[in-house]
Write an enzyme that holds these catalytic residues in place. Structure first.
Site, short mmCIF file in Angstrom:
data_model
loop_
_atom_site.label_atom_id
_atom_site.label_comp_id
_atom_site.label_asym_id
_atom_site.label_seq_id
_atom_site.Cartn_x
_atom_site.Cartn_y
_atom_site.Cartn_z
CG HIS A 12 -19.45 -40.52 33.95
ND1 HIS A 12 -20.46 -41.45 33.79
CD2 HIS A 12 -18.32 -41.13 33.48
CE1 HIS A 12 -19.97 -42.56 33.27
NE2 HIS A 12 -18.67 -42.38 33.07
CG HIS A 59 -16.49 -46.39 35.69
ND1 HIS A 59 -17.57 -45.66 36.11
CD2 HIS A 59 -16.28 -46.04 34.41
CE1 HIS A 59 -17.99 -44.87 35.12
NE2 HIS A 59 -17.23 -45.09 34.07
CG HIS A 193 -15.24 -42.16 26.49
ND1 HIS A 193 -16.60 -42.23 26.50
CD2 HIS A 193 -14.85 -42.54 27.75
CE1 HIS A 193 -17.03 -42.63 27.70
NE2 HIS A 193 -15.99 -42.83 28.47
CD GLU A 240 -19.04 -44.47 30.37
OE1 GLU A 240 -18.26 -44.95 31.18
OE2 GLU A 240 -19.01 -43.25 30.04
C1 DHB Z 1 -12.73 -40.89 31.23
C2 DHB Z 1 -14.06 -41.00 30.82
C3 DHB Z 1 -14.94 -41.82 31.54
O1 DHB Z 1 -16.25 -41.99 31.19
C4 DHB Z 1 -14.50 -42.51 32.66
O2 DHB Z 1 -15.40 -43.26 33.33
C5 DHB Z 1 -13.18 -42.42 33.05
C6 DHB Z 1 -12.28 -41.61 32.34
C7 DHB Z 1 -11.78 -40.00 30.49
O3 DHB Z 1 -12.05 -39.56 29.37
O4 DHB Z 1 -10.71 -39.69 31.07
FE FE Z 2 -17.15 -43.69 32.36
#
Ligand code: DHB
Ligand code: FE
Length: 288
Positions: A12, A59, A193, A240
């Site tokens: 997302h 978030h 990530h 996540e």
């Molecule tokens: C990014 C990924 C995410 O899941 C999020 O909530 C905000 C930013 C990203 O990779 O930029």
């Molecule tokens: Fe996220």
């Protein structure tokens, strides 16, 4: 009786929202990710689900660190997205399905979960980006929303097993709902990530591939790592994957519970994220 026609799992990343707003789907950077949605669009056009039950994490738009529920379920007639500072300008409102929401809340409380019930709730990019990816265009979304927020932000986070069990309870609730809605379940976020700190930019292709390989045939394999193991493996936001585990649990808890993978796409990186999209057909629909 309501049926779950399938499960959709997708990253997302907010930057995807900006790319949609700027029509960059064919741009070389974005194309490998957006191409993963061609089979999803085809399937959604064929299935036309009435409601999407979406497992995601907020978030900081609706919930912040001062009051962070482990699980929260929306029961509103409508939800909206607000500017979170990412510069994504989505205007379409999200129509709710409050009767189904309340049934799910009643059933998961009866199953001894303690969600916060939200008759008013904003949804952030973790709902808005997947909806825009699934139903591009400017008309109203054809599918109503039941949002289920899982805390993946402020520790202590729920365990993978707890999220799986919540998802199973939600799947059983959908199967026992007296309405005739066709439901798609969604899990958003991931894959690996990490956005902050010394490991910013951390990606773990091996762990991501492990999740993708097992999601359809053996989702309980994903329960072998506890939450902090997943932070270590997949990054502080890679956790996540808990949303994917809950959504996969919903498929497991409903009907025959078995699934067939129709599409899977993995592309590194989109922004700071290993981006993935998976489409699972629920077997009740395969046999229908
Ligand atoms: C990014 C990924 C995410 O899941 C999020 O909530 C905000 C930013 C990203 O990779 O930029
Ligand atoms: Fe996220």
């Amino acid at each position: 009786m309501s049926t779950i026609c399938g499960g959709l799992f997708t990253s997302h990343v907010p930057g995807i929202g900006k790319a949609i707003a700027q029509n960059l789907q064919q741009d070389p950077y974005w194309k490998p990710f957006f191409d993963g949605f061609a089979p999803v669009h085809q399937w959604l056009a064929q299935e036309q689900p009435d409601v999407a039950v979406v497992f995601y994490n907020d978030h900081g738009l609706n919930f912040f660190l001062d009051a962070m529920p482990t699980f929260a379920i929306g029961a509103a007639a409508q939800y909206r997205h607000e500017d979170e500072g990412w510069g994504i300008a989505f205007q379409r409102p999200f129509e709710g399905a409050p009767n189904l929401s309340w049934h799910i809340i009643e059933q998961v409380v009866a199953a001894e979960f303690d969600p916060v019930s939200c008759q008013s709730m904003m949804v952030d990019h973790a709902v808005a980006v997947p909806f825009e990816l699934c139903w591009p265009g400017s008309d109203a979304f054809p599918t109503r929303l039941v949002p289920i927020a899982i805390n993946t932000v402020q520790h202590p986070l729920p365990s993978p097993k707890r999220c799986w069990d919540l998802g199973r309870a939600v799947g059983r609730a959908i199967a026992s709902w007296g309405g005739d809605e066709k439901v798609v379940v969604m899990g958003t976020g991931g894959l690996s990530h990490q956005l902050e700190g010394e490991r910013a930019g951390h990606i773990n292709v091996d762990y991501d591939k492990f999740c993708l390989r097992n999601l359809a045939p053996d989702p309980q394999a994903l329960l072998q790592h506890d939450t902090l193991d997943i932070v270590e493996l997949a990054g502080s936001q890679g956790v996540e994957i808990l949303n994917w585990i809950a959504a996969r649990g919903a498929l497991n808890g409903s009907g025959t519970g078995s699934v067939k993978e129709l599409a899977s796409n993995y592309h590194v990186p989109i922004s700071n994220t290993a981006a993935a999209t998976v489409l699972l057909q629920h077997s009740d629909r395969v046999n229908a």
